[in-house]
Design an enzyme around this catalytic site. Structure first.
Site, PDB file in Angstrom:
ATOM      1  N   PHE A  56      43.037  20.865  46.124  1.00 18.59           N
ATOM      2  CA  PHE A  56      42.017  21.421  45.227  1.00 18.59           C
ATOM      3  C   PHE A  56      40.680  20.814  45.607  1.00 18.59           C
ATOM      4  O   PHE A  56      40.535  19.581  45.676  1.00 18.59           O
ATOM      5  CB  PHE A  56      42.364  21.061  43.776  1.00 18.59           C
ATOM      6  CG  PHE A  56      41.300  21.449  42.778  1.00 18.59           C
ATOM      7  CD1 PHE A  56      41.318  22.705  42.184  1.00 18.59           C
ATOM      8  CD2 PHE A  56      40.274  20.570  42.435  1.00 18.59           C
ATOM      9  CE1 PHE A  56      40.341  23.071  41.273  1.00 18.59           C
ATOM     10  CE2 PHE A  56      39.296  20.929  41.528  1.00 18.59           C
ATOM     11  CZ  PHE A  56      39.325  22.180  40.941  1.00 18.59           C
ATOM     12  N   ASP A 101      65.917  47.519  37.309  1.00 16.54           N
ATOM     13  CA  ASP A 101      65.450  46.308  37.994  1.00 16.54           C
ATOM     14  C   ASP A 101      65.170  46.610  39.472  1.00 16.54           C
ATOM     15  O   ASP A 101      65.020  47.774  39.875  1.00 16.54           O
ATOM     16  CB  ASP A 101      66.483  45.188  37.790  1.00 16.54           C
ATOM     17  CG  ASP A 101      65.862  43.802  37.776  1.00 16.54           C
ATOM     18  OD1 ASP A 101      65.598  43.276  38.872  1.00 16.54           O
ATOM     19  OD2 ASP A 101      65.624  43.249  36.677  1.00 16.54           O
ATOM     20  N   ARG A 153      62.940  33.868  50.379  1.00 18.80           N
ATOM     21  CA  ARG A 153      63.566  35.152  50.034  1.00 18.80           C
ATOM     22  C   ARG A 153      63.013  36.270  50.938  1.00 18.80           C
ATOM     23  O   ARG A 153      62.729  37.373  50.484  1.00 18.80           O
ATOM     24  CB  ARG A 153      63.359  35.506  48.560  1.00 18.80           C
ATOM     25  CG  ARG A 153      64.523  36.328  48.006  1.00 18.80           C
ATOM     26  CD  ARG A 153      64.211  36.983  46.674  1.00 18.80           C
ATOM     27  NE  ARG A 153      65.396  37.644  46.157  1.00 18.80           N
ATOM     28  CZ  ARG A 153      65.375  38.619  45.265  1.00 18.80           C
ATOM     29  NH1 ARG A 153      64.247  39.056  44.755  1.00 18.80           N
ATOM     30  NH2 ARG A 153      66.479  39.155  44.847  1.00 18.80           N
ATOM     31  N   LYS A 158      58.903  44.582  33.768  1.00 15.39           N
ATOM     32  CA  LYS A 158      59.306  43.201  34.089  1.00 15.39           C
ATOM     33  C   LYS A 158      58.513  42.791  35.327  1.00 15.39           C
ATOM     34  O   LYS A 158      58.600  43.449  36.375  1.00 15.39           O
ATOM     35  CB  LYS A 158      60.807  43.163  34.365  1.00 15.39           C
ATOM     36  CG  LYS A 158      61.350  41.795  34.760  1.00 15.39           C
ATOM     37  CD  LYS A 158      62.871  41.872  34.865  1.00 15.39           C
ATOM     38  CE  LYS A 158      63.485  40.605  35.425  1.00 15.39           C
ATOM     39  NZ  LYS A 158      64.945  40.779  35.625  1.00 15.39           N
ATOM     40  N   TRP A 159      57.729  41.732  35.186  1.00 18.96           N
ATOM     41  CA  TRP A 159      56.809  41.293  36.254  1.00 18.96           C
ATOM     42  C   TRP A 159      57.404  40.049  36.902  1.00 18.96           C
ATOM     43  O   TRP A 159      57.315  38.960  36.363  1.00 18.96           O
ATOM     44  CB  TRP A 159      55.446  40.986  35.625  1.00 18.96           C
ATOM     45  CG  TRP A 159      54.344  40.657  36.582  1.00 18.96           C
ATOM     46  CD1 TRP A 159      54.245  39.561  37.379  1.00 18.96           C
ATOM     47  CD2 TRP A 159      53.150  41.419  36.809  1.00 18.96           C
ATOM     48  NE1 TRP A 159      53.073  39.592  38.096  1.00 18.96           N
ATOM     49  CE2 TRP A 159      52.377  40.730  37.758  1.00 18.96           C
ATOM     50  CE3 TRP A 159      52.657  42.624  36.301  1.00 18.96           C
ATOM     51  CZ2 TRP A 159      51.139  41.193  38.202  1.00 18.96           C
ATOM     52  CZ3 TRP A 159      51.423  43.080  36.746  1.00 18.96           C
ATOM     53  CH2 TRP A 159      50.680  42.376  37.688  1.00 18.96           C
ATOM     54  N   CYS A 161      58.567  37.001  34.595  1.00 17.71           N
ATOM     55  CA  CYS A 161      59.783  36.486  35.228  1.00 17.71           C
ATOM     56  C   CYS A 161      59.368  35.830  36.533  1.00 17.71           C
ATOM     57  O   CYS A 161      58.395  36.249  37.156  1.00 17.71           O
ATOM     58  CB  CYS A 161      60.723  37.670  35.490  1.00 17.71           C
ATOM     59  SG  CYS A 161      62.216  37.249  36.395  1.00 17.71           S
ATOM     60  N   SER A 162      60.087  34.805  36.930  1.00 17.73           N
ATOM     61  CA  SER A 162      59.846  34.264  38.261  1.00 17.73           C
ATOM     62  C   SER A 162      61.170  33.700  38.753  1.00 17.73           C
ATOM     63  O   SER A 162      61.459  32.521  38.536  1.00 17.73           O
ATOM     64  CB  SER A 162      58.761  33.185  38.213  1.00 17.73           C
ATOM     65  OG  SER A 162      58.647  32.581  39.477  1.00 17.73           O
ATOM     66  N   GLY A 163      61.991  34.583  39.318  1.00 18.08           N
ATOM     67  CA  GLY A 163      63.327  34.137  39.715  1.00 18.08           C
ATOM     68  C   GLY A 163      63.974  33.453  38.533  1.00 18.08           C
ATOM     69  O   GLY A 163      64.446  32.320  38.638  1.00 18.08           O
ATOM     70  N   ASP A 187      55.276  29.665  31.042  1.00 16.57           N
ATOM     71  CA  ASP A 187      54.191  28.791  30.598  1.00 16.57           C
ATOM     72  C   ASP A 187      53.269  29.552  29.658  1.00 16.57           C
ATOM     73  O   ASP A 187      53.346  30.771  29.529  1.00 16.57           O
ATOM     74  CB  ASP A 187      53.419  28.243  31.805  1.00 16.57           C
ATOM     75  CG  ASP A 187      52.890  29.351  32.711  1.00 16.57           C
ATOM     76  OD1 ASP A 187      52.092  30.170  32.237  1.00 16.57           O
ATOM     77  OD2 ASP A 187      53.279  29.393  33.897  1.00 16.57           O
ATOM     78  N   GLU A 218      85.492  45.576  23.851  1.00 16.53           N
ATOM     79  CA  GLU A 218      84.236  44.880  24.193  1.00 16.53           C
ATOM     80  C   GLU A 218      83.033  45.685  23.698  1.00 16.53           C
ATOM     81  O   GLU A 218      82.068  45.122  23.177  1.00 16.53           O
ATOM     82  CB  GLU A 218      84.141  44.684  25.711  1.00 16.53           C
ATOM     83  CG  GLU A 218      85.075  43.623  26.244  1.00 16.53           C
ATOM     84  CD  GLU A 218      85.136  43.605  27.772  1.00 16.53           C
ATOM     85  OE1 GLU A 218      85.361  42.527  28.334  1.00 16.53           O
ATOM     86  OE2 GLU A 218      84.974  44.676  28.402  1.00 16.53           O
TER      87      GLU A 218
HETATM   88  C1  DGJ Z   1      64.874  37.533  40.009  1.00  9.99           C
HETATM   89  C2  DGJ Z   1      65.008  37.847  38.555  1.00  9.99           C
HETATM   90  O1  DGJ Z   1      65.054  36.686  37.798  1.00  9.99           O
HETATM   91  C3  DGJ Z   1      66.245  38.702  38.352  1.00  9.99           C
HETATM   92  O2  DGJ Z   1      66.434  38.932  36.991  1.00  9.99           O
HETATM   93  C4  DGJ Z   1      66.083  39.973  39.126  1.00  9.99           C
HETATM   94  O3  DGJ Z   1      65.011  40.715  38.585  1.00  9.99           O
HETATM   95  C5  DGJ Z   1      65.841  39.674  40.583  1.00  9.99           C
HETATM   96  N1  DGJ Z   1      64.752  38.757  40.767  1.00  9.99           N
HETATM   97  C6  DGJ Z   1      65.566  40.930  41.353  1.00  9.99           C
HETATM   98  O4  DGJ Z   1      65.216  40.699  42.638  1.00  9.99           O
END
Ligand code: DGJ
Length: 730
Positions: free
Chosen positions: A280, A366, A443, A476-477, A526-528, A534, A614
């Protein structure tokens, strides 16, 4: 008034409902930090600032007289700078045009305003009901100004802090460190609670002593990351859920961060928090300024629980925005663990039809619907519908899903690019790459340079085209790797140290544009899994996928740890298949549901493959979750038993309605033993004098349930769980 200036004492005191924060201007203009803790009315608390006699504690030589105020290495301050005698971890470092480093900030002025400040281009807590204090300091020599911003939301005992560094000199300066918070204590015997993890194991509770030296929590990844969360709790040694001092802090930022708690030779404790100074370096030309993100903090003298509850309310009501901040969010099914990349339009419609029978309200398609994307080697960057795979247009697919009775949602990973994509072939310079190095893949993908407007515009236009083309109710980002090869081809070498932060600013700009253009869409970050969970992201998106680990027993630790800072309403939680795909563990469907209730509850499995039995259980769960939605999402949250307690067999969570008229208790047995005894769990937060019916049966007084306890049903085997609905009897 939450902020009070006392002319005689030269103190600025911030009063919240239960806490007091005070600073004082010393005779030489140094801004001392004199107190933060339990509420104290109308007092000058500067008397606790004492002298240090060590010859190795430097004193500014031209300051004569009362030395207490001049030994900068020892006194508690609101801002600290390296170079002029404070050897502790600094919060701001500036290198001047002449090559020297250092600041000696001296009080210039202060201003109190109605309403909590906002930050341009950065996420921040908001609230017209709040107040703002801006204190301006100036270096004793150079025309470098520091503007300290304090925001107050008194009802939640919430105080925020941000900083502006302004260069009024005639030359450029380099800001080498610009942390948002400097919190000093002139004593020390604290523990630091932090939330560590890894992919699929995010935000696990960790408690360590703040020993002499430094205790650091950080990310250098360009994202807040899975490994450590940008939040912590500084607490007294005796702190528990219901006892002791707890300062809970959260950084409102999604990039690399640093939290450092240190204790010096005098047991002075300092906690600093802000953008990680690693890589930085911000160049400020004359008349330019640098704005830091903000830190939010709250204090409780009754342990972790009230501190968490304060943050939960503030995040829900004064950080999250948009329609779904309060509106009930649809129960969703996501196809990822059900199909992974192996689907077509018919399969998705068939899943949607079955899910509709169960009461599910939203279908999320997805990864895998766009470009050339049947695995994770290609396609990112090409946000063009793969109609061959879907067998129809996106609009047609959305219509079919709508006809089945569900809303339609879609997945994107807007910040990433595969080398095997049309976008990369056309614009290889859009990805972060260093001029003379082979870029590092993760990835199989690279990261787009979001600091560039041209890149953001390209992605924005692609996303809008998709979102305008069909009836889309949810996005879903995702973000599936962290940044390497940080180099932006548009800026000169001297400014490359700005790119990590400019990336985050670019991301926020893109998020602001997209979320404000589509106010009716529910956005989930989302991030994996939970790699960017955060307060920065929650400003744009009210929920985030908590973890790629959907095993309910693993989720106990993950959701429990997450709950210290973040409310249940932010935690994406789904029922998935058994055996679980991440752990191969078999768990009862009921337990998978009960754990997901303490999140946003959804499904992530192939409903077409479920048995009738179920399906009936899921149908019951969806109805039960909807019935208790308000209570779960907006109630006060209590961690009654921790999954981290070795001696306990149960993890127990509770939510209580704010009027104490109802509560829900979830007990999960995460391991079993032979010859056990009944478990008693003392509930919290009920009304002592009210009477409550438990699961429609026996009636107990609130005091009985809280002080004698609820007797859990005994069950066989691992992983059984029980849910208790506790309802006031009028
Ligand atoms: C990571 C996400 O956490 C999963 O839920 C799914 O959306 C995959 N990526 C898809 O590549």
């Amino acid at each position: 008034m939450a902020i009070i200036f006392n002319e005689q004492n030269k103190t600025y005191t911030i009063q919240t409902k239960n806490t007091t924060y005070q600073m004082a201007i010393n005779p030489f203009g140094v801004l001392l930090h004199t107190y933060y803790g339990r509420k104290i009315e109308n007092d000058n608390l500067a008397y606790t600032v004492y002298d240090d006699m060590s010859p190795f504690t430097p004193k500014t030589e031209d300051i004569k007289g009362d030395e207490v105020w001049a030994r900068i290495d020892h006194i508690p301050q609101e801002i600290s700078c390296f170079g002029c005698g404070d050897y502790r971890e600094s919060s701001v470092n500036v290198r001047h045009a002449d090559g020297t480093m250092g600041l000696q900030p001296i009080f210039v002025s202060a201003e109190i305003k109605n309403g909590k400040y906002s930050l341009e281009g950065l996420p921040a807590f908001y609230g017209d009901e709040g107040e703002t204090l801006i204190v301006t300091l100036k270096d004793r020599v150079y025309d470098v100004y520091l503007h300290l911003y304090y925001g107050v939301l008194p009802e939640y005992d919430l105080i925020t802090r941000a900083l502006v560094i302004e260069n009024k000199t005639s030359s450029k300066i380099h800001v080498e460190k610009a942390l948002s918070l400097n919190l000093d204590f002139n004593y020390g015997d604290f523990d630091l609670v932090s939330f560590e993890g890894r992919w699929a194991q995010e935000r696990r509770f960790q408690r360590t002593p703040v020993a002499h030296g430094k205790n650091q929590i950080f990310s250098t990844r360009g994202a807040s990351g899975h490994i450590m969360n940008p939040s912590c709790i500084l607490c007294s040694k005796d702190a528990t859920e219901t006892n002791g001092d707890a300062y809970a802090l959260a950084f409102v930022y999604s990039g690399s961060f640093l939290i450092s708690a240190s204790r010096n030779f005098n047991d002075n404790t300092r906690l600093v928090m802000g953008i990680n100074p690693e890589n930085f370096n911000f160049v400020l030309e004359s008349d330019e300024s640098f704005q830091t993100p903000e830190v939010a903090m709250t204090f409780s003298y009754n342990g972790f629980e009230p501190a968490s509850q304060n943050l939960h309310k503030a995040i829900r009501n004064n950080l999250c925005r948009g329609k779904y901040k309060n509106a009930r969010r649809p129960v969703l099914i996501n196809n990822w663990e059900g199909t992974y990349f192996d689907f077509n339009g018919d399969k998705l419609v068939s899943m949607a039809k079955d899910a509709s029978e169960l009461g599910v309200e939203l279908f999320v398609m997805d990864d895998g619907w766009f470009g050339k994307r049947d695995d994770d080697y290609s396609g990112l960057g090409d946000w063009v519908v793969n109609e061959r795979k879907l067998g129809c247009t996106l609009s047609e697919l959305a219509s079919k899903i709508n006809e089945a009775g569900l809303k339609f949602g879609i997945w994107f990973e807007p910040e990433a690019i595969n080398e095997d994509s049309d976008l990369y072939r056309a614009h290889p310079d859009y990805a972060f790459k260093m001029p003379n190095r082979q870029p590092t893949l993760a990835r199989h993908q690279l990261i787009l340079d979001m600091s560039r407007k041209e890149v953001r515009d390209n992605i924005y236009n692609q996303l809008c085209k998709i979102l305008d083309s069909a009836n889309i109710s949810y996005v879903k980002w995702d973000f599936n790797r962290n940044i390497t090869d940080l180099y932006s081809c548009e800026v000169p070498a001297e400014k490359q140290g700005e790119i990590y932060h400019r990336y985050v600013l670019g991301l926020y700009d893109l998020l602001e544009r997209i979320t404000s253009r589509y106010p009716d869409i529910l956005f989930e970050s989302c991030s994996g899994g939970g790699g960017r969970f955060d307060c920065g992201m929650h400003y744009y998106m009210p929920q985030a996928w908590t973890s790629d680990d959907t095993d309910p027993i693993e989720r106990l630790k993950i959701q429990h740890g997450t709950s210290f800072i973040y409310p249940v309403s932010t935690m994406g939680a789904h029922v998935s298949a058994s055996p679980n795909h991440q752990t191969n563990r078999k768990t009862p469907l009921k337990t998978r549901g009960n754990v997901a209730y303490f999140g946003t509850y959804g499904l992530e499995l192939d409903v077409n493959k479920m048995t009738d039995e179920e399906k009936a259980e899921i149908k019951r769960q969806v109805a039960e979750f909807k019935q208790h939605y308000e209570l779960i999402q907006r109630g006060e949250y209590y961690r009654l038993r921790s999954p981290y307690e070795f001696d306990s067999l149960y993890c127990v969570w509770q939510v209580v309605a704010s009027d104490k008229s109802e509560a829900l208790v979830c007990a999960v047995k995460y391991r079993t033993e032979a010859n056990t005894h009944p478990e008693f769990v003392r509930l919290r937060g009920l009304d002592e004098n009210k009477y409550y019916k438990v699961n429609g049966g026996k009636i107990y007084q609130g005091a009985t349930l809280m002080y004698n306890g609820l007797m859990l049903e005994q069950s066989w085997g691992d992983y059984e769980s029980q849910l208790y609905y506790i309802e006031e009897v009028k």
